[in-house]
Enzyme design. Structure first.
Site, mmCIF file in Angstrom:
data_model
loop_
_atom_site.group_PDB
_atom_site.id
_atom_site.type_symbol
_atom_site.label_atom_id
_atom_site.label_comp_id
_atom_site.label_asym_id
_atom_site.label_seq_id
_atom_site.Cartn_x
_atom_site.Cartn_y
_atom_site.Cartn_z
ATOM 1 N N CYS A 58 2.688 10.265 9.495
ATOM 2 C CA CYS A 58 4.048 10.055 9.905
ATOM 3 C C CYS A 58 4.262 8.725 10.605
ATOM 4 O O CYS A 58 5.442 8.090 10.237
ATOM 5 C CB CYS A 58 4.669 11.343 10.563
ATOM 6 S SG CYS A 58 4.093 12.871 10.007
ATOM 7 N N CYS A 131 8.393 11.863 13.350
ATOM 8 C CA CYS A 131 7.447 13.222 13.113
ATOM 9 C C CYS A 131 8.540 14.150 13.867
ATOM 10 O O CYS A 131 9.263 13.798 14.771
ATOM 11 C CB CYS A 131 6.374 13.118 13.871
ATOM 12 S SG CYS A 131 5.131 14.387 13.231
ATOM 13 N N ASP A 132 7.978 15.260 13.786
ATOM 14 C CA ASP A 132 9.075 16.421 14.073
ATOM 15 C C ASP A 132 9.648 16.326 15.633
ATOM 16 O O ASP A 132 10.716 16.409 15.941
ATOM 17 C CB ASP A 132 8.368 17.644 14.066
ATOM 18 C CG ASP A 132 7.775 17.921 12.591
ATOM 19 O OD1 ASP A 132 7.942 17.241 11.795
ATOM 20 O OD2 ASP A 132 7.315 19.236 12.203
ATOM 21 N N LYS A 133 8.600 15.900 16.583
ATOM 22 C CA LYS A 133 9.043 16.001 17.863
ATOM 23 C C LYS A 133 9.784 14.668 18.367
ATOM 24 O O LYS A 133 10.344 14.681 19.333
ATOM 25 C CB LYS A 133 8.054 16.686 18.901
ATOM 26 C CG LYS A 133 7.266 17.827 18.415
ATOM 27 C CD LYS A 133 8.530 18.939 17.999
ATOM 28 C CE LYS A 133 8.049 20.198 17.685
ATOM 29 N NZ LYS A 133 7.397 20.085 16.276
ATOM 30 N N GLU A 454 3.849 26.500 16.374
ATOM 31 C CA GLU A 454 4.344 26.936 15.300
ATOM 32 C C GLU A 454 3.429 27.835 14.354
ATOM 33 O O GLU A 454 2.187 27.562 14.575
ATOM 34 C CB GLU A 454 4.683 25.796 14.486
ATOM 35 C CG GLU A 454 5.821 24.928 14.775
ATOM 36 C CD GLU A 454 6.134 23.630 14.013
ATOM 37 O OE1 GLU A 454 7.060 22.898 14.178
ATOM 38 O OE2 GLU A 454 5.294 23.454 13.050
ATOM 39 N N SER A 480 7.079 26.109 11.382
ATOM 40 C CA SER A 480 7.359 24.795 10.634
ATOM 41 C C SER A 480 8.434 24.855 9.808
ATOM 42 O O SER A 480 8.921 25.761 9.176
ATOM 43 C CB SER A 480 5.950 24.370 9.897
ATOM 44 O OG SER A 480 6.262 23.403 9.045
#
Length: 567
Positions: A58, A131-133, A454, A480
């Site tokens: 990512c 990325c996600d966070k 998750e 997720s």
């Protein structure tokens, strides 16, 4: 330049390293060592914050993007200063104890960026995440740092290929379930694994990274196109350089995050997330960003918007396409133009272009003719939004379900209760979970995890074994963005805090009703009160980052923030 902006800029020149006062000579001396000249001290310092790292695809390319942003900021007239912060990979840590660090990393990223901006007295900021966070982390930092700022998305990964079909990381997780069910062999799983992630960029479906990138663009914090441009595309390099140039314009115009991050802007972000069928994590992250921006957004606002916004995108995990397909079809801007013209978006909201949403969208061509990634408004995939907040005696403060692609609106069955993910996964793998069951995983919330891990591994196992809509999966943890099926997460209050989920017994009858937006158990108030007398929460984790997080974090329905008491 506006009066507010000019005064702000002049004040900084007088109060920091730009001053000619002898007392500031040591500050200037240190900056000369990193390349400053006399001329540099007459220009604003612009931070270029990157979440580059080699630990995940990512973010592997973000250093190159940061260099482009630096070039743009320098060409515009600023003095760009590049710095880094951390990232972790949810996909790599999924199903392990490492997943407990994922959500806390959001706050670490936010705090570290804010710290550098504040300590170095930077005048503006470009934050780059992929990325996600680190996307919500960057947005929280922008709100708290309160300097002119732009968020740039590092972009989506291209889809992998297997047997002539597009695949991605979630294909691998679901492949494990198919292997366990006997539908594929180990050689087939290995081929899926080897082809799922072909290069740089965030996971390709409408998972959490792409969801939050789209939300940032709808919120007005990113330049138009940033959310859609793939990681390894010429357009991505152009938009990140343009962000460096644009942040200087924000500084001159005196446009600050508080001018962009309004209640109406957050409503626009939720609207786009609903239309795209985004991740359940968007609820918690947008609540946390709004908290940092001091905007009164609550979990109930999601249901209010969900009721009127149709789900339009045929995107994974429940649909056919990935983010790169949306890019080719006209991108997030094309979707926003469609929504704005139909009256779903507030066009008066300010953005980082210095123009309003409506002014930006007036320059957009719209969705491509003949595309089928986005459904027409009169023939949506679903008439209302797919993210639903459920409440009831099992979750008084709210839980979150994603019902896109789920045909089952109501499920009632006996609770199969587990206090950790591993024991629950073992039960699934050993065929101890049956059709009709309600699989409950508790003590994995923000405090109890700690870190609210998750549950993609176990949800994918269920889907791979053909139980995705035959077994309900409930948790005070998270899912997720790649999860699909009959799942409910973010149950609050969590078990660690004595929420009703902690009092659930094996075999209790549990009902999930997405039409009524209810989640309940067939246990009387009197019985619950009696069970509570014997309840004792496990001791909170006390060591290091997770210990500090467990003792400070709020419940998911308030965004799982760590500075709630300070507001």
């Amino acid at each position: 330049m506006s009066t507010e902006g000019k005064n702000k800029k002049d004040l900084r020149i007088k109060s920091n390293v730009y001053t000619e006062s002898d007392v500031k000579a040591p500050n200037r001396a240190m900056l000369r060592a990193v390349g400053f000249t006399d001329e540099s001290f007459t220009k604003p310092q612009i931070g270029i914050a990157s979440t580059w790292a080699e630990v995940t695809p990512c973010n592997i390319h973000l250093n190159d993007l940061a260099v482009e942003a630096k070039s743009g900021a320098g060409a515009a007239g600023g003095v760009p200063l590049q710095f880094n912060t951390i990232t972790v990979s949810d996909g790599i840590s999924m199903g392990t104890q490492g997943m407990r660090y994922s959500l806390p990393s959001r706050d670490l990223i936010a705090d570290s960026i804010e710290t550098v901006v504040g300590a170095e007295n930077l005048d503006a900021l470009v934050a780059i995440g992929a990325c996600d966070k680190n996307i919500p982390g960057c947005a929280i930092a922008i709100a708290n740092a309160d300097v002119p700022a732009i968020f740039v998305y590092g972009g989506t990964i291209a889809p992998g290929q297997h047997r002539g079909k597009d695949i991605d990381l979630v294909s691998v997780f679901e492949g494990v379930g198919k292997l366990n069910a006997g539908d594929i062999d180990e050689a087939e799983l290995n081929q899926i694994e080897c082809n799922a992630c072909p290069g740089a960029g965030a996971c390709g479906g409408m998972y959490t990274a792409n969801t939050m990138a789209a939300a940032m663009e709808a919120l007005g914090l990113s330049l138009p196109g940033s959310a859609s441009n793939p990681a390894e595309s010429e357009d991505k390099y152009k938009d990140v350089k343009a962000a460096g140039e644009a942040v200087y314009n924000l500084l001159e115009a005196g446009i600050y995050p508080k001018d962009i991050m309004t209640k109406e802007a957050f409503e626009n972000a939720i609207t786009v997330v609903m239309a795209l069928g985004g991740s359940t994590n968007a609820t918690m992250h947008l609540l946390a960003i709004a908290h940092a921006a001091e905007v009164d957004l609550t979990i109930d606002d999601f249901n209010r918007i969900q009721e009127k916004v149709p789900h339009l995108a045929d995107l994974k995990p429940s649909g056919r396409y990935v983010m790169q397909d949306l890019y080719k079809a006209g991108g997030v801007q094309g979707v926003m133009k469609m929504l704005h013209e139909a009256g779903y978006l507030n066009g008066e909201c300010m953005t980082v272009t210095g123009k309003t949403i409506a002014e930006n969208l007036a320059q957009v061509e719209g969705l491509k003719a003949g595309q089928d990634v986005i459904m027409p408004l009169d023939a949506p995939k679903r008439a209302d939004g797919p993210l639903i907040v459920l409440k009831g005696n099992l979750s008084p403060s709210g839980a979150v379900a994603k019902v896109s692609g789920v045909k089952v609106a109501r499920h009632e069955g006996p609770a199969r209760v587990f206090n950790n993910e591993k024991d629950a996964s073992d039960a699934v793998l050993n065929n101890k979970i049956n059709e009709g069951d309600v699989l409950v995983i508790r003590y994995v919330g923000p405090k109890g995890g700690p870190g609210m891990p998750e549950m993609l591994s176990i949800s994918s196992l269920l889907v791979g074994k053909g139980l995705g809509e035959k077994v309900a999966l409930l948790t005070d943890g998270r899912f997720s963005g790649g999860t699909h099926g009959l799942v409910v997460g973010h149950i609050a209050p969590e078990a660690q805090s004595g929420g009703p989920i902690a009092l659930l017994h094996e075999g209790d009858l549990v009902t999930i009703d997405s039409t009524k937006k209810e989640i309940s158990c067939a246990v009387s108030e009197e019985e619950m009160s009696e069970r509570r007398k014997g309840f004792s929460a496990p001791p909170l984790y006390r060591k290091g980052v997770l210990g500090k997080y467990a003792h400070n974090v709020t419940c998911a329905s308030k965004g799982a923030v760590t500075d709630y008491l300070s507001r």
